[in-house]
Design an enzyme around this catalytic site. Structure first.
Site, PDB file in Angstrom:
ATOM      1  N   ASP A  37       0.843  -1.183   0.000  1.00 14.84           N
ATOM      2  CA  ASP A  37       0.000   0.000   0.000  1.00 14.84           C
ATOM      3  C   ASP A  37       0.885   1.241   0.000  1.00 14.84           C
ATOM      4  O   ASP A  37       1.993   1.216   0.541  1.00 14.84           O
ATOM      5  CB  ASP A  37      -0.910   0.023   1.235  1.00 14.84           C
ATOM      6  CG  ASP A  37      -2.132   0.904   1.045  1.00 14.84           C
ATOM      7  OD1 ASP A  37      -3.222   0.358   0.789  1.00 14.84           O
ATOM      8  OD2 ASP A  37      -2.008   2.146   1.137  1.00 14.84           O
ATOM      9  N   TYR A 151     -12.708   7.262 -14.550  1.00 16.17           N
ATOM     10  CA  TYR A 151     -12.735   6.003 -13.807  1.00 16.17           C
ATOM     11  C   TYR A 151     -13.167   4.854 -14.720  1.00 16.17           C
ATOM     12  O   TYR A 151     -12.552   3.780 -14.709  1.00 16.17           O
ATOM     13  CB  TYR A 151     -13.685   6.129 -12.619  1.00 16.17           C
ATOM     14  CG  TYR A 151     -13.747   4.901 -11.745  1.00 16.17           C
ATOM     15  CD1 TYR A 151     -12.691   4.565 -10.903  1.00 16.17           C
ATOM     16  CD2 TYR A 151     -14.866   4.078 -11.759  1.00 16.17           C
ATOM     17  CE1 TYR A 151     -12.748   3.443 -10.100  1.00 16.17           C
ATOM     18  CE2 TYR A 151     -14.935   2.949 -10.961  1.00 16.17           C
ATOM     19  CZ  TYR A 151     -13.875   2.634 -10.135  1.00 16.17           C
ATOM     20  OH  TYR A 151     -13.929   1.513  -9.335  1.00 16.17           O
ATOM     21  N   LYS A 155     -11.031   1.407 -15.747  1.00 16.34           N
ATOM     22  CA  LYS A 155     -11.479   0.045 -15.439  1.00 16.34           C
ATOM     23  C   LYS A 155     -11.733  -0.762 -16.718  1.00 16.34           C
ATOM     24  O   LYS A 155     -11.600  -1.984 -16.732  1.00 16.34           O
ATOM     25  CB  LYS A 155     -12.726   0.085 -14.554  1.00 16.34           C
ATOM     26  CG  LYS A 155     -12.441   0.607 -13.155  1.00 16.34           C
ATOM     27  CD  LYS A 155     -11.342  -0.193 -12.455  1.00 16.34           C
ATOM     28  CE  LYS A 155     -11.095   0.262 -11.040  1.00 16.34           C
ATOM     29  NZ  LYS A 155     -10.066  -0.562 -10.332  1.00 16.34           N
ATOM     30  N   THR A 186     -17.115   0.960   1.798  1.00 12.75           N
ATOM     31  CA  THR A 186     -15.741   1.075   2.277  1.00 12.75           C
ATOM     32  C   THR A 186     -15.554   2.444   2.935  1.00 12.75           C
ATOM     33  O   THR A 186     -16.419   3.321   2.816  1.00 12.75           O
ATOM     34  CB  THR A 186     -14.742   0.947   1.119  1.00 12.75           C
ATOM     35  OG1 THR A 186     -14.940   2.071   0.230  1.00 12.75           O
ATOM     36  CG2 THR A 186     -14.941  -0.358   0.350  1.00 12.75           C
TER      37      THR A 186
END
Length: 254
Positions: A37, A151, A155, A186
């Protein structure tokens, strides 16, 4: 079933959200998980939670947009059995409102970042005689979503890379699949609502939840369970496939 005992797994974006859930379930099933990360502290927290559950994990800081440092991290890790490309960012805007800097940022993380990890990770899978790759795509690669221009572009690229890698590395016993979630609850969602809808978080959360025909958002653990299956020997006949985990969004929302 779904045992990954002593297999080495690399998960990018493992410090939070879906990536964190993936790290935890792979470790729960016996894998040695490398939690990658950009935020080392969050990666370390994932490791702490895995170790509390008697699992095995190592945290590594990584900027997936930088090929040189990505190569070094994968070389340090060595031969692996599993690669999960989960690191990514979102963006809101259409083709006109999205400026060049934001478009470039999304491309660097979501497209080049996946490429860098494939470029560095596939040779490490080859060292072990094969393995499994799972790329986290999105329903945005398959359907038109309002104000998700950059986005969606990114993807769509992830989905195309998945197919290409699956085809190119059949002979190396490397399977490559992708998962396309709809909205998943999330910390990103909570932060988005707090920033854009102060005082209206609960109402907007309910509205967003109901865009899925099933009537709720997904949970990170539900995405992680599908990743576990695709990484396991039970999925040995599956490659070049994409799985929508979307509460019926793609097929039932017409």
């Amino acid at each position: 079933m779904f045992q990954l005992t002593k297999k080495k797994a690399v998960v990018t974006g493992g410090g939070s959200g879906i990536g964190k859930a993936i790290c935890k379930i792979l470790a729960q099933q016996g894998a040695i998980v490398y939690v990658l990360d950009i935020n080392k502290e969050e990666a370390l927290q994932t490791v702490v939670e895995i170790e509390q559950q008697k699992g095995s994990a190592i945290a590594e800081a990584i900027d997936v947009t930088n090929q040189e440092t990505t190569n070094k991290v994968f070389e340090q890790i060595g031969a692996i059995d599993i690669l999960v490309n989960c690191a990514g960012i979102s963006h809101i805007g259409n083709a006109v409102s999205t400026n060049e800097a934001d478009f470039e940022k999304v491309f660097q993380v979501n497209v080049k970042g996946v490429y860098n990890c494939l470029h560095a990770g596939i040779p490490q899978l080859q060292k072990n005689g094969g393995g499994a790759i799972v790329n986290i795509s999105s329903i945005a690669a398959k359907v038109g979503l309002s104000d998700r221009f950059a986005y969606s572009m990114s993807k769509g690229a992830v989905h195309a890379m998945t197919l290409s890698v699956a085809k190119d590395y059949l002979k190396d016993n490397i399977r490559c699949n992708s998962i396309s979630p709809a909205r998943v609850h999330t910390p990103f969602v909570d932060g988005f609502l707090k920033k854009n809808y102060p005082g209206q978080e609960a109402a907007m959360f309910e509205k967003l939840s109901k865009t899925q025909p099933i009537g709720r958002m997904g949970q990170p653990e539900e995405i992680a369970q599908q990743v576990l299956y695709l990484c396991s020997d039970e999925a040995s006949f599956i490659t070049g496939s994409d799985y929508a985990i979307d509460g019926g969004y793609i097929t039932l929302n017409s």
